[in-house]
Every structure is written in C-alpha cells, then in structure tokens.
Design a protein around this motif. Structure first.
Motif, PDB file in Angstrom:
ATOM      1  N   ALA A  62     -66.733  25.355 -15.882  1.00 17.99           N
ATOM      2  CA  ALA A  62     -67.409  24.924 -14.661  1.00 17.99           C
ATOM      3  C   ALA A  62     -67.472  23.405 -14.637  1.00 17.99           C
ATOM      4  CB  ALA A  62     -68.806  25.518 -14.592  1.00 17.99           C
ATOM      5  N   ARG A  63     -67.395  22.846 -13.450  1.00 22.75           N
ATOM      6  CA  ARG A  63     -67.463  21.382 -13.366  1.00 22.75           C
ATOM      7  C   ARG A  63     -68.810  20.886 -13.860  1.00 22.75           C
ATOM      8  NH1 ARG A  63     -65.418  17.814  -8.323  1.00 22.75           N
ATOM      9  NH2 ARG A  63     -63.487  18.593  -9.250  1.00 22.75           N
ATOM     10  N   GLN A  64     -69.883  21.606 -13.573  1.00 21.70           N
ATOM     11  CA  GLN A  64     -71.216  21.215 -14.023  1.00 21.70           C
ATOM     12  C   GLN A  64     -71.779  22.315 -14.908  1.00 21.70           C
ATOM     13  OE1 GLN A  64     -73.597  20.372 -10.589  1.00 21.70           O
ATOM     14  NE2 GLN A  64     -72.492  18.513 -10.068  1.00 21.70           N
ATOM     15  N   LYS A 180     -80.968  26.324 -11.638  1.00 23.16           N
ATOM     16  CA  LYS A 180     -80.026  26.533 -10.557  1.00 23.16           C
ATOM     17  C   LYS A 180     -79.298  27.854 -10.782  1.00 23.16           C
ATOM     18  CE  LYS A 180     -79.128  21.683  -9.376  1.00 23.16           C
ATOM     19  NZ  LYS A 180     -78.079  20.635  -9.207  1.00 23.16           N
ATOM     20  N   SER A 181     -78.607  28.305  -9.779  1.00 21.26           N
ATOM     21  CA  SER A 181     -77.830  29.540  -9.900  1.00 21.26           C
ATOM     22  C   SER A 181     -76.546  29.258 -10.674  1.00 21.26           C
ATOM     23  CB  SER A 181     -77.500  30.101  -8.518  1.00 21.26           C
ATOM     24  OG  SER A 181     -78.680  30.404  -7.794  1.00 21.26           O
ATOM     25  N   GLY A 182     -76.114  30.243 -11.461  1.00 26.16           N
ATOM     26  CA  GLY A 182     -74.894  30.077 -12.237  1.00 26.16           C
ATOM     27  C   GLY A 182     -74.649  31.263 -13.133  1.00 26.16           C
ATOM     28  N   ALA A 205     -73.414  27.683 -16.702  1.00 24.82           N
ATOM     29  CA  ALA A 205     -72.356  27.116 -15.863  1.00 24.82           C
ATOM     30  C   ALA A 205     -72.792  27.254 -14.418  1.00 24.82           C
ATOM     31  CB  ALA A 205     -71.039  27.842 -16.110  1.00 24.82           C
ATOM     32  N   LEU A 206     -73.010  26.121 -13.778  1.00 26.46           N
ATOM     33  CA  LEU A 206     -73.560  26.139 -12.433  1.00 26.46           C
ATOM     34  C   LEU A 206     -72.516  26.588 -11.421  1.00 26.46           C
ATOM     35  CD1 LEU A 206     -75.606  22.817 -12.538  1.00 26.46           C
ATOM     36  CD2 LEU A 206     -76.263  25.106 -13.303  1.00 26.46           C
ATOM     37  N   GLU A 207     -73.002  27.132 -10.338  1.00 28.68           N
ATOM     38  CA  GLU A 207     -72.108  27.546  -9.258  1.00 28.68           C
ATOM     39  C   GLU A 207     -71.395  26.318  -8.688  1.00 28.68           C
ATOM     40  OE1 GLU A 207     -71.351  30.437  -8.432  1.00 28.68           O
ATOM     41  OE2 GLU A 207     -72.908  31.773  -9.175  1.00 28.68           O
ATOM     42  N   GLY A 208     -70.157  26.532  -8.287  1.00 25.29           N
ATOM     43  CA  GLY A 208     -69.393  25.430  -7.719  1.00 25.29           C
ATOM     44  C   GLY A 208     -67.949  25.482  -8.169  1.00 25.29           C
ATOM     45  N   GLU A 209     -67.308  24.328  -8.201  1.00 27.42           N
ATOM     46  CA  GLU A 209     -65.891  24.255  -8.519  1.00 27.42           C
ATOM     47  C   GLU A 209     -65.644  24.512  -9.997  1.00 27.42           C
ATOM     48  OE1 GLU A 209     -64.059  20.720  -7.112  1.00 27.42           O
ATOM     49  OE2 GLU A 209     -65.084  20.753  -5.183  1.00 27.42           O
ATOM     50  N   ALA A 264     -58.930  19.347 -12.350  1.00 26.07           N
ATOM     51  CA  ALA A 264     -59.552  20.070 -11.240  1.00 26.07           C
ATOM     52  C   ALA A 264     -58.479  20.718 -10.375  1.00 26.07           C
ATOM     53  CB  ALA A 264     -60.399  19.123 -10.393  1.00 26.07           C
ATOM     54  N   PHE A 265     -58.812  21.864  -9.792  1.00 21.82           N
ATOM     55  CA  PHE A 265     -57.881  22.570  -8.916  1.00 21.82           C
ATOM     56  C   PHE A 265     -57.881  21.910  -7.538  1.00 21.82           C
ATOM     57  CE2 PHE A 265     -59.030  25.695 -12.126  1.00 21.82           C
ATOM     58  CZ  PHE A 265     -57.797  26.214 -12.473  1.00 21.82           C
ATOM     59  N   ALA A 266     -56.685  21.804  -6.968  1.00 28.95           N
ATOM     60  CA  ALA A 266     -56.583  21.230  -5.625  1.00 28.95           C
ATOM     61  C   ALA A 266     -57.256  22.129  -4.595  1.00 28.95           C
ATOM     62  CB  ALA A 266     -55.116  21.006  -5.262  1.00 28.95           C
ATOM     63  N   ASN A 267     -57.214  23.438  -4.840  1.00 32.17           N
ATOM     64  CA  ASN A 267     -57.871  24.398  -3.959  1.00 32.17           C
ATOM     65  C   ASN A 267     -59.192  24.797  -4.599  1.00 32.17           C
ATOM     66  OD1 ASN A 267     -58.635  26.389  -2.186  1.00 32.17           O
ATOM     67  ND2 ASN A 267     -57.086  27.867  -2.841  1.00 32.17           N
ATOM     68  N   ALA A 268     -60.302  24.420  -3.961  1.00 31.00           N
ATOM     69  CA  ALA A 268     -61.617  24.718  -4.522  1.00 31.00           C
ATOM     70  C   ALA A 268     -61.856  26.209  -4.694  1.00 31.00           C
ATOM     71  CB  ALA A 268     -62.718  24.111  -3.646  1.00 31.00           C
ATOM     72  N   GLY A 269     -61.173  27.042  -3.911  1.00 31.31           N
ATOM     73  CA  GLY A 269     -61.346  28.486  -4.011  1.00 31.31           C
ATOM     74  C   GLY A 269     -60.282  29.166  -4.842  1.00 31.31           C
ATOM     75  N   ALA A 270     -59.729  28.466  -5.847  1.00 28.08           N
ATOM     76  CA  ALA A 270     -58.690  29.050  -6.694  1.00 28.08           C
ATOM     77  C   ALA A 270     -59.219  30.279  -7.417  1.00 28.08           C
ATOM     78  CB  ALA A 270     -58.201  28.013  -7.699  1.00 28.08           C
ATOM     79  N   PRO A 271     -58.400  31.333  -7.549  1.00 31.31           N
ATOM     80  CA  PRO A 271     -58.872  32.590  -8.165  1.00 31.31           C
ATOM     81  C   PRO A 271     -58.922  32.485  -9.687  1.00 31.31           C
ATOM     82  CG  PRO A 271     -56.577  32.801  -7.542  1.00 31.31           C
ATOM     83  CD  PRO A 271     -57.007  31.441  -7.068  1.00 31.31           C
ATOM     84  N   VAL A 272     -59.905  31.767 -10.214  1.00 33.15           N
ATOM     85  CA  VAL A 272     -60.055  31.595 -11.653  1.00 33.15           C
ATOM     86  C   VAL A 272     -61.475  31.975 -12.045  1.00 33.15           C
ATOM     87  CG1 VAL A 272     -58.290  29.803 -11.815  1.00 33.15           C
ATOM     88  CG2 VAL A 272     -60.663  29.165 -11.355  1.00 33.15           C
ATOM     89  N   LYS A 273     -61.628  32.338 -13.314  1.00 32.32           N
ATOM     90  CA  LYS A 273     -62.932  32.711 -13.842  1.00 32.32           C
ATOM     91  C   LYS A 273     -63.226  31.876 -15.080  1.00 32.32           C
ATOM     92  CE  LYS A 273     -62.671  37.515 -12.225  1.00 32.32           C
ATOM     93  NZ  LYS A 273     -62.699  38.945 -12.623  1.00 32.32           N
TER      94      LYS A 273
END
Length: 385
Positions: A62-64, A180-182, A205-209, A264-273
């Motif tokens: 997670a980014r954060q 926070k949510s995560g 791992a916080l929600e987000g990118e 970082a992924f160019a597409n913020a909604g990339a299908p990764v876990k």
C-alpha cells in the motif's frame, strides 16, 4: 658329487639374481604411481542477454501504511482482528486489561465529587457572609477570607475535573482502534502478552493506491529516475504487463546494501492485491551488449565478484574479476570482465582453485573443446607405452 654341487650353487645364484631384479622392478613401480585423474568441471560460454532491459523482484504494498500501538501499557486480554482482515475507521482491534484503568478512574471520580462538595459548602458560606457584610455584622477581612476559600475550592474542582478527564481518556486507551480504514498486514501481539506504550502491535495498509517495492543494488541505482516509465508483471499473471512509473527512490541504502524503490501503477485501479509477488521491468540506456552466466558461476571474495574460466590451451583455471548487474531468476548479467569466447565454470566454483588443471565438459558430459580432449588422450597413450 662335485658336479652336482656346482650345479646347485649355480641354481641358487640364478634364483637370487631373479629375486633381486623382481624387487628392484617392484620398487620402481611404487616410486612412479599413475597420474591422478583430472577433475571434471562443467563449463559453458556466456550467452547474450538483453542489456536494454533489467528486471527486479518485488512485492505489492500500500502507498500508505501505519503502525498502530496502544497509548498506555498493559496486558492484552483480547485480540479482535487477524492478518488479512479488512477494518473500518474506529473499529476495535485489541483490548488491554482495564482493571487498573477502572480503579484509577474511580479514584479520580471520587476526588472530583469531593472537590464539588467542598465548593458547594464554600459557595453557600460566601453567600451568607455577603448578606451580612452591608449591615457590618462581619468585618471586611472575614468576608475576604471566606471569598478566598471559595476561590480555592473552585480551583480544586477544576483541577479534579481535568485529572478525571485525563484518567478517563487513559481508560479508553485500553481499547486499540483503527484510525483509518484498511487491511491488517502484520500482527505483533498475542493474548496474555504485556505491551508497553507505543509498542507497534498492528500494521495497517490504508485504503488507496497500491505500488510495488523493489530493492536495487548500488551499481544499478543510477539507472532509475523519478517518473521513469516501467512495466510490472504479477507472478499470478506473468503475460500481462501493467504500465507503471518510478514514484520514489530512497536516498540511502538499507542493511542489505540495496536502495528501496517504490513503483506506482499508472492506473490507480490496477487489479492487484497487497502481498502479491511482482516483477518490475526497467528499460536501461546501455547500448553495449551484455553477457549472462548462471547464478552458480559467480562467487565473490572481499566484495569483488569473479568467475573461473578454463584456458583451452592447457586446461587450467583462470580467475577473472567481473562486474555484474541485478540478479535474475536463473542467471546474472555480466557488465564487464568477460568475453563471449570464454569457457566459464558453471558449478562447484567454491571447490576449485585458480591454476588447477581440469577436464572441461559441457552439459552433456562431453569434452567442451578439442584441446581439452587431446589433453585427456595423451596421458592415456603415454601410460600405455
């Protein structure tokens, strides 16, 4: 009889000479043992690698991320979430034993009640003296004394109220809640464990990118620039390459002497876990072709990497220092110190020594080159002669 004695002496002399010659021949054979067979080593010539592209293994993060800890010390009585659980903001994660906190809260409440009672008594006394003051039934000094007692009682109430609020907050700190949510990515506590204030117990791992964290060796870090485009593939789907870019480069190496690079992924909604294994492909600006050798061919001494090369002229080993790139899955690129014509030992390097004479074979256990085959045949012919 004289002739029989002469023949007997001649026979004994002949036998003695034969025994002496046999012993001499045996001594000569023991002094000249047969040569020991040469050690067989597997060799191969380096293969060309795509020096214009390097790849690095990493992990989706997670980014954060936030380390969560209790603000007070205590004994863990409940552990409410596990690794991998998704939590929302304000959700309880773990609970400490509240016994001591409740006792302190009760004592603070009692002190507040006592201060309030003293304040009420002082306030009533002040009202009565205020009514007597206009009739001069009391002196001004007596009134001032009662008024100061009331002000002191009111200050004690404020102090007791503040102390009660602090103890009440500390009692609430016995329950750890998500800020926070995560997603919970690590847990460092067990039920019954005594923890100190500020000790990390959960990592969230916080929600987000999402992004990929890789480690880059120091000799390759100059190839990375912020916002540099790269591609990422997941181990679960290696055929799919996801567009990405270099977001952050650590200014200092960690304990493993590698620099942390976040992609970082160019597409913020990339299908990764979170936690997935990934490989980052980086296009470099090098124009010279690089060579690659198996991982087992490279060893190091005093922080200098080297390989062992077989000299075809005399079948002896030569130590060659090399400069290598980032390790791959099965091979490592050699950036300098090796030529495509070299025969590199690809196994058992730690058992060999430079200058040692060997018998070089390929992966099919056949002589690697003609000169080596002749070196093996000639000792056999000499032994036969």
């Amino acid at each position: 009889m004289r002739r029989l004695g002469t023949q007997l002496r001649a026979s004994l002399l002949t036998a003695g000479v034969g025994i002496g010659l046999g012993a001499g021949l045996a001594a000569c054979q023991k002094a000249d043992p047969p040569p020991a067979p040469l050690r067989a080593v597997m060799v191969a010539q380096p293969i060309s690698s795509n020096s214009g592209q390097s790849n690095y293994s990493g992990e989706v993060r997670a980014r954060q991320e936030a380390d969560l800890s209790f603000r007070v010390a205590g004994k863990v009585t409940q552990r409410l979430v596990e690794v991998g659980d998704r939590v929302r903001s304000g959700q309880a994660l773990a609970v400490l034993d509240p016994t001591d906190a409740n006792l302190q809260l009760g004592a603070a409440r009692a002190q507040l009640d006592s201060a309030l009672s003293v304040e009420r008594t002082a306030k009533g006394e002040l009202e009565r003296y205020r009514q007597l003051l206009p009739a001069n039934a009391i002196s001004r000094s007596q009134f001032d004394q009662i008024e100061n007692q009331y002000k002191t009682a009111r200050s004690n109430v404020q102090q007791a109220q503040a102390n009660f609020n602090v103890v009440s907050n500390q009692a609430s700190y016995s329950t750890l809640r998500a800020n926070k949510s995560g997603v919970v990515v690590s847990r460092n506590i067990e039920t019954g464990q005594v923890v100190s204030a500020g000790q990390p117990v959960y990592r969230l791992a916080l929600e987000g990118e999402r992004e990929v964290l890789i480690g880059v060796p120091e000799q390759m870090i100059e190839q990375f620039k912020p916002r540099q485009p790269v591609r990422v593939s997941l181990w679960s789907n290696p055929q799919q390459l996801l567009p990405a870019y270099v977001r952050e480069i650590s200014p200092a190496a960690d304990a493993s002497r590698t620099f942390a690079v976040r992609v970082a992924f160019a597409n913020a909604g990339a299908p990764v876990k979170i936690g997935q294994s990934a490989r980052v492909f980086v296009t470099t600006s090098s124009s010279s072709p690089a060579l690659a050798v198996p991982l087992a061919a490279v060893t190091a001494e005093k922080q200098q990497s080297y390989v062992l090369v077989v000299n075809p002229a005399n079948s002896t080993l030569v130590k060659k220092p090399v400069r290598i790139g980032a390790y791959g899955r099965d091979s490592v690129p050699v950036l300098a110190g090796l030529s495509p014509q070299d025969w590199v030992v690809i196994g058992g390097v730690h058992l060999l020594q430079p200058g040692q004479k060997v018998r070089a074979v390929n992966r099919n256990n056949q002589p690697a080159f003609q000169q080596n085959a002749q070196a093996v045949v000639q000792p056999a012919l000499a032994k036969k002669d």
